[in-house]
Design an enzyme around this catalytic site. Structure first.
Site, short mmCIF file in Angstrom:
data_model
loop_
_atom_site.label_atom_id
_atom_site.label_comp_id
_atom_site.label_asym_id
_atom_site.label_seq_id
_atom_site.Cartn_x
_atom_site.Cartn_y
_atom_site.Cartn_z
N TYR A 105 -3.16 -15.04 -11.87
CA TYR A 105 -3.37 -13.95 -10.90
C TYR A 105 -2.56 -12.72 -11.35
O TYR A 105 -1.33 -12.78 -11.44
CB TYR A 105 -2.93 -14.43 -9.52
CG TYR A 105 -3.07 -13.41 -8.41
CD1 TYR A 105 -4.02 -12.39 -8.47
CD2 TYR A 105 -2.26 -13.48 -7.28
CE1 TYR A 105 -4.14 -11.47 -7.44
CE2 TYR A 105 -2.38 -12.56 -6.23
CZ TYR A 105 -3.33 -11.56 -6.32
OH TYR A 105 -3.46 -10.64 -5.30
N SER A 122 7.49 -1.76 -11.76
CA SER A 122 7.35 -0.47 -11.08
C SER A 122 8.65 0.34 -11.10
O SER A 122 8.63 1.52 -10.80
CB SER A 122 6.88 -0.68 -9.64
OG SER A 122 7.73 -1.58 -8.96
N GLY A 124 3.45 -3.59 -0.82
CA GLY A 124 2.94 -2.23 -0.77
C GLY A 124 1.43 -2.19 -0.98
O GLY A 124 0.89 -2.91 -1.83
N VAL A 125 0.77 -1.35 -0.21
CA VAL A 125 -0.67 -1.17 -0.34
C VAL A 125 -1.03 -0.68 -1.76
O VAL A 125 -2.04 -1.09 -2.33
CB VAL A 125 -1.13 -0.15 0.73
CG1 VAL A 125 -2.46 0.47 0.38
CG2 VAL A 125 -1.20 -0.82 2.09
N TYR A 135 0.46 -11.71 -9.54
CA TYR A 135 1.66 -12.53 -9.73
C TYR A 135 2.08 -12.35 -11.18
O TYR A 135 2.01 -13.26 -11.99
CB TYR A 135 1.38 -14.00 -9.41
CG TYR A 135 1.30 -14.29 -7.92
CD1 TYR A 135 1.80 -13.37 -7.00
CD2 TYR A 135 0.75 -15.46 -7.43
CE1 TYR A 135 1.74 -13.62 -5.63
CE2 TYR A 135 0.69 -15.73 -6.07
CZ TYR A 135 1.19 -14.81 -5.18
OH TYR A 135 1.14 -15.07 -3.83
N SER A 179 5.16 1.55 -5.36
CA SER A 179 4.72 1.67 -3.95
C SER A 179 5.59 0.76 -3.10
O SER A 179 6.51 1.21 -2.44
CB SER A 179 3.24 1.32 -3.82
OG SER A 179 2.45 2.32 -4.42
N GLY A 180 5.31 -0.56 -3.13
CA GLY A 180 6.10 -1.48 -2.31
C GLY A 180 7.18 -2.23 -3.07
O GLY A 180 7.96 -2.98 -2.48
#
Ligand SMILES: Cc1cc2nc3c(=O)[nH]c(=O)nc-3n(C[C@H](O)[C@H](O)[C@H](O)COP(=O)(O)OP(=O)(O)OC[C@H]3O[C@@H](n4cnc5c(N)ncnc54)[C@H](O)[C@@H]3O)c2cc1C
Ligand SMILES: *[C@@H]1O[C@H](CO)[C@@H](O)[C@H](O)[C@H]1NC(C)=O
Ligand SMILES: *[C@@H]1O[C@H](CO)[C@@H](O)[C@H](O)[C@H]1NC(C)=O
Ligand SMILES: *[C@@H]1O[C@H](CO)[C@@H](O)[C@H](O)[C@H]1NC(C)=O
Length: 538
Positions: free
Chosen positions: A471, A117, A179-180, A474, A108-109
């Site tokens: 997280y 990704s 990115g959402v 991250y 996405s982002g």
């Protein structure tokens, strides 16, 4: 170059394609044919496909790749990049990737810190479905909601909301180019999360393409899968095509400030004090601390700078009262405070120069791309001053170290750790984001990565333990990874419980139900599998 990619496909084809598909077509051609067969045949799909033979291939691949470490020539490259322009095109991609037996990654982002990704280290060959073109946003001010497609950035979402209303906002990340699509699947914290929770806490519906190529909304997917996709990490359960999010109220005037203290100005004592108050401050106040090297005086002497960066949902007058009551040690002055609109606070918090207009958020690109390695920690007790001093010594050893301390408390204390998969709630004072970055590709990456590992080791006694929480957004492959496509859930629980604590086991159960063949997978995806009785009882 083209020849070698054809050859590897041919080998791939012989090994893995079903007999009816063993033809000597390169993957681009067989993928194209399959898309046409499984979608509107008249659609010019070739205009959405980029193979290494297209001159723009590398620039498309690198367009949103945020961590330059994964843009080097030795990094494994996809056989093709596919940029769907309609939701049905994603469905076709899932069906065709399955039919042709070629591994799929979704982007996405492109902000994944380990590049997952758009890079696969465990499955080759692979293709990338890049949702860059699926980024429409429709805002419903009366309904306090918005549908936003996965390829939009959070900056675009913020902009489109502010275009419609000065009193609505959305609580997602600080960096607008995120990115959402990936962000919300992992949680999503930002300058309003102490007030309203994470981005994933504010999702009310979603559309996902599952491993069978079906489009499911909340009602059809059921509450179990809807639970898993809000914080259980991207790339494990399906491809989100759009989220429906809940907008939150923001005042017409918010206040921001940035006040930095060096070691010579008492930074250590002040930071110790901040740790005692940061999670208890008024929910309207987000007061993070960013630690970096700085120059002390003119003689080239280095010091540590601790920058207190704040966003307050209110005016200067009330902010000064809040600070006077809870953190007078910072010595905040009226002239430090800037009253502005919520949308301009977004620009301020992400370090745009102060005369930048919000339209920059529509440009999508992040101007601060670097070679990066990062890690995260959660802190439950203030780190003693002596330990901070040891930390400074170690930060001085690196050229461009960064530590950002993100205050918890507020709404984060009120949401149960089982509500969504993101488990780091009550009991956390703050999160630490450690990173180092460099600009020159010829630099020794291993040296910088080792430095982050050393800092992480040093911090072990002062942060969460058993598990040492991290997280999920991250992403850090040092925590462990799926070496094989059939990694057992016991092996994966090593890193999985750091990101999700006991929610990891429920994520495995959902995964086993919705994607038992592990079609959606990567180095840190949730594996399907058997869970022992002991784990199930947790
Ligand atoms: C510079 C920078 C600043 C950041 N700032 C913040 C911050 O302020 N707050 C915060 O919470 N986080 C922050 N992050 C972390 C960020 O939230 C995560 O990296 C997030 O996963 C990025 O989403 P993306 O869509 O940009 O990434 P991508 O790299 O596209 O995707 C990340 C992961 O999600 C998967 N994925 C992507 N799209 C989809 C989809 N549509 N459906 C299913 N899976 C998908 C990918 O396969 C990958 O595994 C930051 C990261 C960077 C690099
Ligand atoms: C990539 O090249 C192929 C073959 O020349 C062409 O058909 C296709 O349209 C190109 N893709 C794009 C997005 O231009
Ligand atoms: C930017 O902000 C600083 C500090 O608030 C101020 O002194 C300066 O005038 C501002 N510059 C512009 C161009 O607004
Ligand atoms: C995983 O796959 C390997 C071969 O690729 C096989 O030897 C092993 O038994 C498999 N493990 C499980 C848990 O299925």
């Amino acid at each position: 170059m083209i020849l070698s990619s054809y050859a590897s496909l041919w080998i791939f084809g012989v090994l893995l394609l079903s007999p009816s598909l063993i033809i000597s077509l390169p993957i681009q051609d067989s993928f194209l044919q399959c898309l046409q067969k499984n979608s509107d045949i008249s659609f010019p799909f070739s205009t959405l496909l980029y193979s290494p033979a297209n001159s723009s291939f590398i620039s498309i691949l690198q367009s949103s790749a945020q961590n330059l470490r994964f843009t080097l020539s030795l990094t494994p490259k996809p056989e093709l990049i596919y940029k769907p322009v309609e939701e049905s095109h994603i469905q076709a991609a899932v069906i065709c990737s399955k039919q042709l037996g070629i591994h799929l990654r979704v982007r996405s982002g492109g902000h994944d810190r380990e590049g997952l990704s758009y890079v696969s280290q465990i499955d080759t060959p692979f293709i990338v479905v890049d949702l860059d073109m699926l980024r429409s946003i429709s805002i419903d001010i009366d309904g306090n909601s918005a549908w936003v497609q996965a390829g939009a950035t959070i900056g675009e979402l913020y902009y489109r909301i502010s275009e419609k209303s000065k009193n609505h906002g959305f609580p997602a990340g600080v960096c607008p180019s995120v990115g959402v699509g990936g962000h919300i699947t992992g949680g999503g914290y930002g300058s309003m999360f102490r007030k309203y929770g994470l981005a994933a806490d504010n999702v009310i519906d979603a559309r996902i393409i599952d491993a069978q190529g079906r489009v499911l909304d909340r009602k059809v997917m059921g509450e179990d899968l809807f639970w898993a996709i809000r914080g259980g990490g991207g790339g494990s359960f399906g491809i989100i095509s759009a989220w429906k999010v809940k907008l939150v109220p923001v005042p017409s005037t918010v206040t921001v400030f940035r006040v930095a203290k060096t070691l010579e100005q008492g930074a250590t004592k002040l930071l110790y004090r901040w740790q005692q108050v940061a999670d208890k401050l008024d929910d309207d106040l987000f007061l993070s601390v960013s630690v970096q090297l700085a120059n002390a005086g003119k003689k080239g002497k280095k010091t540590m700078s601790t920058s207190y960066d704040a966003m307050f949902l209110g005016d200067t007058k009330r902010l000064l009262q809040v600070m006077q009551e809870s953190f007078p040690e910072l010595g905040l002055q009226q002239q430090d405070c800037i009253e502005t609109s919520w949308i301009n606070s977004v620009l301020y918090m992400s370090f745009f120069p102060n005369n930048t207009t919000p339209e920059i958020l529509l440009q999508r690109n992040n101007l601060f791309k670097r070679y990066l390695k990062g890690k995260s920690d959660y802190v439950k007790e203030p780190i003693p001053e002596t330990a901070l001093e040891g930390l400074w010594e170690r930060l001085f050893e690196e050229e461009n170290p960064s530590m950002v301390l993100i205050p918890y408390g507020g709404m984060m204390n009120k949401i149960s750790e089982y509500q969504i998969p993101y488990p780091h709630r009550k009991g956390n004072l703050f999160m630490i984001d450690y990173s180092t970055s460099w600009k020159d590709p010829s630099e020794n990456a291993a040296k910088h990565i080792d430095w982050v590992k050393k800092i992480y080791e040093y911090m072990a006694p002062y942060v969460s333990m058993n598990p040492r929480e991290a997280y999920g957004n991250y992403r850090d492959l040092d925590l462990g990874m799926n070496e094989k496509t059939n990694t057992s859930c016991e092996e994966a629980s090593v890193w999985g419980t750091k990101y999700f604590k006991d929610n990891f086991y429920r994520l495995v159960q959902v995964k086993t139900r919705v994607d038992p063949d592990n079609f959606f997978r990567h180095e840190q995806s949730i594996p399907p599998g058997h869970i022992s009785e002991k784990e199930r009882l947790k």
